[in-house]
Design a protein around this motif. Structure first.
Motif, PDB file in Angstrom:
ATOM      1  N   MET A 118     -26.592  20.035  -9.067  1.00  0.00           N
ATOM      2  CA  MET A 118     -25.908  18.762  -9.060  1.00  0.00           C
ATOM      3  C   MET A 118     -24.680  18.795  -9.982  1.00  0.00           C
ATOM      4  O   MET A 118     -23.655  18.216  -9.663  1.00  0.00           O
ATOM      5  CB  MET A 118     -26.908  17.685  -9.490  1.00  0.00           C
ATOM      6  CG  MET A 118     -26.352  16.301  -9.403  1.00  0.00           C
ATOM      7  SD  MET A 118     -26.118  15.904  -7.671  1.00  0.00           S
ATOM      8  CE  MET A 118     -25.556  14.278  -7.803  1.00  0.00           C
ATOM      9  N   LYS A 119     -24.828  19.498 -11.124  1.00  0.00           N
ATOM     10  CA  LYS A 119     -23.720  19.610 -12.068  1.00  0.00           C
ATOM     11  C   LYS A 119     -22.551  20.366 -11.447  1.00  0.00           C
ATOM     12  O   LYS A 119     -21.394  20.001 -11.627  1.00  0.00           O
ATOM     13  CB  LYS A 119     -24.182  20.354 -13.321  1.00  0.00           C
ATOM     14  CG  LYS A 119     -24.252  19.524 -14.537  1.00  0.00           C
ATOM     15  CD  LYS A 119     -24.618  20.404 -15.708  1.00  0.00           C
ATOM     16  CE  LYS A 119     -24.804  19.559 -16.926  1.00  0.00           C
ATOM     17  NZ  LYS A 119     -25.152  20.314 -18.091  1.00  0.00           N
ATOM     18  N   LYS A 120     -22.869  21.445 -10.711  1.00  0.00           N
ATOM     19  CA  LYS A 120     -21.823  22.240 -10.082  1.00  0.00           C
ATOM     20  C   LYS A 120     -21.065  21.411  -9.055  1.00  0.00           C
ATOM     21  O   LYS A 120     -19.840  21.498  -8.957  1.00  0.00           O
ATOM     22  CB  LYS A 120     -22.404  23.493  -9.421  1.00  0.00           C
ATOM     23  CG  LYS A 120     -22.872  24.533 -10.383  1.00  0.00           C
ATOM     24  CD  LYS A 120     -23.366  25.752  -9.649  1.00  0.00           C
ATOM     25  CE  LYS A 120     -23.875  26.786 -10.632  1.00  0.00           C
ATOM     26  NZ  LYS A 120     -24.339  27.979  -9.946  1.00  0.00           N
ATOM     27  N   LEU A 121     -21.793  20.621  -8.292  1.00  0.00           N
ATOM     28  CA  LEU A 121     -21.160  19.777  -7.275  1.00  0.00           C
ATOM     29  C   LEU A 121     -20.235  18.755  -7.924  1.00  0.00           C
ATOM     30  O   LEU A 121     -19.126  18.509  -7.450  1.00  0.00           O
ATOM     31  CB  LEU A 121     -22.224  19.083  -6.423  1.00  0.00           C
ATOM     32  CG  LEU A 121     -21.707  18.208  -5.299  1.00  0.00           C
ATOM     33  CD1 LEU A 121     -20.908  19.035  -4.307  1.00  0.00           C
ATOM     34  CD2 LEU A 121     -22.853  17.517  -4.595  1.00  0.00           C
ATOM     35  N   THR A 122     -20.639  18.192  -9.043  1.00  0.00           N
ATOM     36  CA  THR A 122     -19.811  17.223  -9.763  1.00  0.00           C
ATOM     37  C   THR A 122     -18.550  17.890 -10.301  1.00  0.00           C
ATOM     38  O   THR A 122     -17.458  17.320 -10.214  1.00  0.00           O
ATOM     39  CB  THR A 122     -20.619  16.613 -10.927  1.00  0.00           C
ATOM     40  OG1 THR A 122     -21.837  16.081 -10.418  1.00  0.00           O
ATOM     41  CG2 THR A 122     -19.837  15.519 -11.622  1.00  0.00           C
ATOM     42  N   ILE A 123     -18.673  19.073 -10.836  1.00  0.00           N
ATOM     43  CA  ILE A 123     -17.523  19.793 -11.376  1.00  0.00           C
ATOM     44  C   ILE A 123     -16.552  20.149 -10.258  1.00  0.00           C
ATOM     45  O   ILE A 123     -15.337  19.968 -10.384  1.00  0.00           O
ATOM     46  CB  ILE A 123     -17.975  21.048 -12.150  1.00  0.00           C
ATOM     47  CG1 ILE A 123     -18.717  20.632 -13.426  1.00  0.00           C
ATOM     48  CG2 ILE A 123     -16.782  21.929 -12.489  1.00  0.00           C
ATOM     49  CD1 ILE A 123     -19.363  21.774 -14.164  1.00  0.00           C
ATOM     50  N   ILE A 124     -17.073  20.634  -9.146  1.00  0.00           N
ATOM     51  CA  ILE A 124     -16.217  20.999  -8.013  1.00  0.00           C
ATOM     52  C   ILE A 124     -15.489  19.779  -7.472  1.00  0.00           C
ATOM     53  O   ILE A 124     -14.280  19.823  -7.201  1.00  0.00           O
ATOM     54  CB  ILE A 124     -17.039  21.700  -6.907  1.00  0.00           C
ATOM     55  CG1 ILE A 124     -17.509  23.070  -7.400  1.00  0.00           C
ATOM     56  CG2 ILE A 124     -16.233  21.834  -5.623  1.00  0.00           C
ATOM     57  CD1 ILE A 124     -18.464  23.775  -6.474  1.00  0.00           C
ATOM     58  N   LEU A 125     -16.184  18.672  -7.336  1.00  0.00           N
ATOM     59  CA  LEU A 125     -15.545  17.442  -6.849  1.00  0.00           C
ATOM     60  C   LEU A 125     -14.481  16.943  -7.835  1.00  0.00           C
ATOM     61  O   LEU A 125     -13.425  16.454  -7.429  1.00  0.00           O
ATOM     62  CB  LEU A 125     -16.589  16.356  -6.593  1.00  0.00           C
ATOM     63  CG  LEU A 125     -17.455  16.556  -5.349  1.00  0.00           C
ATOM     64  CD1 LEU A 125     -18.514  15.478  -5.266  1.00  0.00           C
ATOM     65  CD2 LEU A 125     -16.607  16.567  -4.096  1.00  0.00           C
TER      66      LEU A 125
END
Length: 170
Positions: free
Chosen positions: A1-8
């Motif tokens: 979930m953290k990776k998705l937030t960073i990418i977004l």
């Protein structure tokens, strides 16, 4: 979930920064002859770090901030011109030549410039016609023997350079 937030977050930042820029293209020509001018400096007024130069055909492309108002075009021998952007993406510019006549200047030792009539010694003068008559491939070679105090030596190697010494070796 953290990776998705960073990418977004990164994608949102990239989209925001891309929308804050606009690309301006154009061509710069001489107002008198219509010829393209290569090497013209184009900068955003008030932001000298944002700029570019024109290519060999006088064309340029510049990314400017969306709040930029004016572009400044400058080139040696041409009048500097300021052009308002006004939302345009293509700006073609014609620069006017600046004509300045210079009086005769004599450069003496150590780069001191004086008028010819104020000197206490003789001055050698070589014109373009004199250089053309010598039929040398290198203009420095054609000065040999025509100017007092100038010693011109050519290297004996193929493609060697020319060494010019003015008024002594010291």
């Amino acid at each position: 979930m953290k990776k998705l937030t960073i990418i977004l977050s990164v994608l949102l930042f990239a989209a925001f920064s891309a929308s804050a820029q606009q690309q301006i293209t154009g061509k710069i020509t001489n107002a008198e002859s219509g010829e393209p001018i290569p090497g013209v400096s184009i900068v955003v007024k008030g932001q000298s770090t944002i700029g570019t130069t024109s290519d060999m055909d006088g064309n340029y492309t510049l990314e400017v901030p969306s709040d930029a108002q004016t572009l400044v075009y400058s080139f040696v021998g041409m009048q500097t011109k300021e052009v308002a952007i006004e939302g345009r993406t293509t700006i073609d510019v014609q620069l006017q030549p600046t004509v300045k006549e210079m009086e005769e200047v004599v450069v003496t030792a150590l780069g001191v410039s004086r008028e010819k009539k104020s000197l206490g010694y003789s001055v050698s003068e070589v014109g373009g016609d004199n250089l053309a008559q010598s039929k040398q491939s290198n203009p420095l070679n054609s000065l040999s023997g025509k100017v007092a105090g100038v010693n011109i030596k050519q290297s004996n190697t193929m493609g060697g350079s020319v060494n010019m010494i003015v008024r002594g070796y010291t």
